[in-house]
Enzyme design. Structure first.
Site, PDB file in Angstrom:
ATOM      1  N   SER A  49     -38.849  13.023 -13.374  1.00 52.63           N
ATOM      2  CA  SER A  49     -39.531  13.817 -14.392  1.00 52.63           C
ATOM      3  C   SER A  49     -38.526  14.660 -15.180  1.00 52.63           C
ATOM      4  O   SER A  49     -37.640  14.112 -15.827  1.00 52.63           O
ATOM      5  CB  SER A  49     -40.618  14.670 -13.732  1.00 52.63           C
ATOM      6  OG  SER A  49     -41.466  15.246 -14.696  1.00 52.63           O
ATOM      7  N   ASP A 193     -45.724   9.951 -14.452  1.00 52.25           N
ATOM      8  CA  ASP A 193     -44.656  10.742 -13.846  1.00 52.25           C
ATOM      9  C   ASP A 193     -44.259  10.261 -12.449  1.00 52.25           C
ATOM     10  O   ASP A 193     -45.111  10.097 -11.569  1.00 52.25           O
ATOM     11  CB  ASP A 193     -45.151  12.188 -13.760  1.00 52.25           C
ATOM     12  CG  ASP A 193     -44.048  13.193 -13.541  1.00 52.25           C
ATOM     13  OD1 ASP A 193     -43.204  12.972 -12.669  1.00 52.25           O
ATOM     14  OD2 ASP A 193     -44.046  14.219 -14.259  1.00 52.25           O
TER      15      ASP A 193
END
Length: 334
Positions: A49, A193
């Protein structure tokens, strides 16, 4: 093999970013090389991320020189200069999405523009060192690991534009819509993510290192693992016992990411301890509860909170100065 691992955490990426500014300066001082960069000190960088975005920045080459395009300080500037725009929600969008409950909370347009501005047309295969950046494919229902080393073995089907890699790993559910990216071989990947399953990618990075060189032993690894701040929120039984699906949504995401990161740290500590080389694994994390002015939310990119996160990152670097010095010398022993 020297490994850097950076956790996910949205705007909290400012914290490990500040630690790496300190480490880069320390490496320059010890080596006597003022041009030394983070990419020079590691053989593999893993990031999830926000950590994946930083990974792309540290390993992105300058077309003219072939050297790292961004210093550690310039990498963090992406957040400090653009965070408030990336996490900006219009009144209409807030009403339309019911604060992120019925649609993503933020438009990804600004994030995508910033990533393209910084990373341009660079590709995964252009990175200066091997990387490991996780995302999750919601259609194929499988983990997607972006790895620059795979491209040479498997071809363009495994190559991607860097801005797409960064977008894919940071497509946090409820915050941004899934990323719908394509490889250079034109296969489409709908991604969310990587923090959903590997918010701390350090163990994934260690396994990747063994895959790259099967002759490696644990004692051959030197791992610096950086968290994005411990801001664990307490959930009390008296409240949680009556929660339904809607109430559990955000707490479950919070618990999954923090518990997963803690589990990985536990595993690596045991792994290095059993090999008799505990000093070759350094995990740096900071308790954000010690900072009254810090909001540990993934998306609080107000000017005041970003300044507070910057101070927290500097405090972590200062309190870990001796450990960082030892580790910097260890990195330069190669």
């Amino acid at each position: 093999m020297r490994i850097l691992s950076i956790d996910g955490g949205g705007i909290l990426g400012i914290i490990p970013g500040q630690v790496l500014i300190s480490l880069e300066q320390k490496l320059q001082q010890i080596s006597g090389n003022a041009d030394m960069r983070i990419a020079d000190a590691f053989d593999l960088i893993a990031g999830t991320s926000t950590g994946g975005i930083l990974t792309c920045l540290y390993l992105c080459p300058d077309k003219a020189t072939g050297r790292p395009k961004f210093s550690a300080k310039e990498a963090v500037a992406l957040y400090l200069q653009n965070g408030d725009n990336i996490f900006d929600v219009s009144i209409f969008k807030n009403i339309e999405s019911l604060g992120g409950m019925t649609d993503e909370k933020y438009s990804a347009d600004t994030l995508e523009k910033v990533l393209k501005d910084y990373l341009g047309d660079m590709k995964l295969s252009d990175l200066l060192k091997p990387c490991l950046i996780p995302a999750y494919d919601i259609t194929r229902r499988k983990a997607q690991f972006f790895n620059s080393a795979d491209v040479a073995k498997k071809g363009s089907e495994w190559d991607f534009y860097l801005h797409d890699v960064a977008r894919g790993t940071s497509a946090a559910p409820t915050y941004f819509e899934p990323a719908n990216i394509s490889s250079l071989g034109r296969t489409v990947y709908p991604l969310v993510d990587g923090g959903l399953f590997a918010n701390n990618p350090a163990m994934c990075a260690c396994i990747e290192a063994f895959s790259m060189n099967p002759e490696l032993k644990v004692s051959d690894l030197k791992v610096l693992s950086l968290g994005t701040g411990d801001a664990d929120k307490s959930y009390h039984y008296s409240e949680a016992k009556n929660w339904g699906k809607l109430n559990w949504l955000l707490p479950v995401l919070d618990i999954l990411t923090s518990a997963g990161a803690e589990t990985v740290d536990y595993q690596i500590q045991k792994l290095f301890s059993s090999a008799g080389c505990s000093e070759q694994h350094l995990r740096l994390q900071i308790d954000l509860g010690a900072f009254s002015d810090v909001d540990g939310a993934f998306d609080n990119a107000s000017e005041g909170n970003m300044s507070a996160l910057e101070r927290a990152g500097k405090a972590l670097a200062e309190s870990s100065d001796d450990k960082l010095t030892v580790f910097a010398n260890m990195l330069l022993e190669v």
